[in-house]
Design an enzyme around this catalytic site. Structure first.
Site, short mmCIF file in Angstrom:
data_model
loop_
_atom_site.label_atom_id
_atom_site.label_comp_id
_atom_site.label_asym_id
_atom_site.label_seq_id
_atom_site.Cartn_x
_atom_site.Cartn_y
_atom_site.Cartn_z
CG ASP A 13 -1.85 -1.21 1.22
OD1 ASP A 13 -2.23 -1.69 0.13
OD2 ASP A 13 -2.16 -1.71 2.32
CE LYS A 16 2.42 -2.65 -4.25
NZ LYS A 16 2.14 -2.21 -2.87
N GLY A 40 -4.43 -4.48 -3.75
CA GLY A 40 -5.43 -3.45 -3.99
C GLY A 40 -4.68 -2.20 -4.42
CG HIS A 41 -2.08 -2.25 -6.99
ND1 HIS A 41 -1.22 -2.88 -7.86
CD2 HIS A 41 -1.73 -2.72 -5.75
CE1 HIS A 41 -0.42 -3.70 -7.19
NE2 HIS A 41 -0.73 -3.61 -5.91
CD GLN A 225 0.83 -9.05 -2.41
OE1 GLN A 225 1.53 -9.70 -3.17
NE2 GLN A 225 -0.42 -8.79 -2.70
#
Ligand code: GDP
Ligand code: IMO
Ligand code: MG
Length: 431
Positions: A13, A16, A40-41, A225
């Site tokens: 988080d 990225k 989750g991007h 990650q």
């Protein structure tokens, strides 16, 4: 000209998605090489928010996007994500997206096993705090040589035997854990029902990438990650089940190590973590609340509140080493705007001794105490700055101090969630 690998240098988080989206304008291909829909991007383009979990962030610009063999792929999650993006005006077609034929699948039984274990561990206080997406169990089956892979969806004659083999293992586990067995027909139906929606995207990805590389295309590898969640280098066992470090970009996409050029470590100006595990600079107090509120620190995938703390230079310095980071993208500097003072962890004390690294053992990781340097904050704002000259002098001092501590330069500086609120210092593709 270099290919660029984007990796998280902390616990995920770091931003990225935003940086990959920004960089993808300069890229020809964007490749995911590990993880799955545990990621989750978030991308924000002219106020419109896109949240990607499985798809490479390049899809939003319509760049050729690849799901590499190092990913664990949930076909139903893919269909759902593609539908969500379509509703936002982003069409996923087989021209834009390719899925490596040798990618291992995540099935419902993986998700269930992830949940069974987490539930059981919650009762004994030993849970990991996973995303419950089945990531760990799917990687276990891959390494255990019993995974169903994407290409198997095209071979309905050999699929039943593979499913049987998988179920022999899983049903033994489920019986042991006191859960009902899964029927062969259930898994067959789960796979057959989605096959037609996946097969058009399936391709010989190593070949596509080899051709692209020979033609001089710019390849952008998108990590998920972060380094401290790496299965080898992270805070084991509180990690994810894949290698998240830059070396995996080659293995997880089917290219040689020479394809990795510039390694860009995405680095938050403070530290966050979701899930259980050690976090030396965690601020379980009003500072942590301030960072979490100002930084909107809630998980994209599970909605969990992220734990927050000061910047930990020990961890990022280690991430620079284990990834071979050439430069960092420093994100969320704006979250620190207005603080009177800012602390930075420069080293640890472990059992009365000063150390400058994160020890590998679980016990020692839990015992390290951060040693802080305190810096003056800044009065002006960095939020939305698009030029280095717009930054308050004290904010520049903070950035320079971080560079010195971690031993890597800032190549990009991000000052808001918006795509264009990004300051380019060094172009990773040109370096
Ligand atoms: P990822 O998993 O590394 O892609 O990061 P996430 O998307 O999970 O979390 C990063 C969050 O910070 C997202 O909500 C982004 O929109 C946001 N973000 C990214 N860069 C910045 C920045 O420079 N400033 C602020 N305030 N928010 C940012
Ligand atoms: P992005 O790509 C932050 C964490 C989980 C848990 C541990 C193991 O958005 O940075 P898993 O489901 O992978 O078996 O969970 O890893 N985790 C993440 N934390 N960002 C992520 O991805 C994460 N993906 C997994 O919270 O602690
Ligand atoms: Mg995320």
């Amino acid at each position: 000209m270099a290919n660029v690998v984007v990796v998280g240098s902390q616990w995920g988080d770091e931003g990225k998605g935003k940086i990959v989206d920004w960089l993808s304008e300069r890229a020809d291909v964007v490749v995911r090489f590990q993880g799955g829909h545990n990621a989750g991007h978030t991308l924000v383009v002219d106020g419109k928010v896109y949240k990607l979990s499985l798809l490479p962030s390049g899809v939003v610009r319509g760049k050729l996007s690849i799901v590499g063999n190092g990913v664990v792929f949930d076909p139903h999650a893919f269909v759902a994500e593609a539908a969500k993006l379509k509703a936002q005006g982003v069409e996923i077609t087989p021209d834009v997206l390719k899925i490596a034929e040798n990618t291992a699948l995540i099935l419902s039984l993986h998700r269930e096993l992830d949940g069974f274990r987490e539930d059981a561990a919650s009762n004994s206080g030993t849970k990991i705090g996973t995303t419950r997406r089945g990531i760990g169990p799917a990687y276990e089956d891959k390494v255990g040589r019993r995974a169903v892979r994407v290409m198997d969806l095209a071979s309905l004659d050999t699929l039943p035997a593979k499913v049987d083999r998988l179920l022999t293992h899983h049903n033994a586990l489920r019986r042991g854990l006191g859960h009902p067995e899964v029927r062969h027909e259930t898994i067959m139906e789960e796979l057959i029902s989605v096959a037609d929606q996946i097969l058009p995207y399936v391709d010989r990805v190593w070949k596509i990438l080899d051709n692209k590389r020979r033609a001089g295309a710019r390849i952008l590898f998108e990590g998920a990650q972060g380094t401290l969640l790496d299965i080898d280098q992270g805070t084991y066992p509180f990690v994810t089940s894949s290698n998240t470090v830059a070396g995996q970009a080659a293995t997880g996409s089917g290219m040689g190590p020479g394809a990795i050029g510039y390694v860009l470590g995405i680095t938050k100006a403070y530290t966050t973590r979701v899930g259980e595990g050690p976090f030396p600079t965690e601020q379980n107090n009003e500072i942590g609340e301030f960072l979490g509120t100002r930084g909107h620190e809630f998980g994209v995938v599970t909605g969990r509140k992220r734990r927050c703390g000061w910047f930990d230079a020990v961890l990022v310095r280690q991430a620079v080493a284990v990834n071979g980071i050439n430069g960092i993208a420093l994100t969320k500097l704006d979250v620190l705007d207005g603080l009177d003072e800012i602390k930075v962890c420069t080293g640890y004390r472990l059992d009365g001794e000063d150390i400058d690294y994160l020890p590998a053992s679980q016990g020692a990781q839990a015992r390290v105490e951060p040693v802080y340097e305190t810096l003056e904050g800044w009065k002006g704002t960095t939020a939305g700055a698009r030029s280095w000259n717009d930054l308050p002098a004290q904010a520049v001092k903070y950035v320079r101090y971080i560079e010195e501590l971690i031993g890597a330069p800032v190549a990009l500086l991000s000052t808001s969630p918006e795509r264009d609120d990004t300051i380019l210092v060094t172009d990773p593709f040109q370096d």
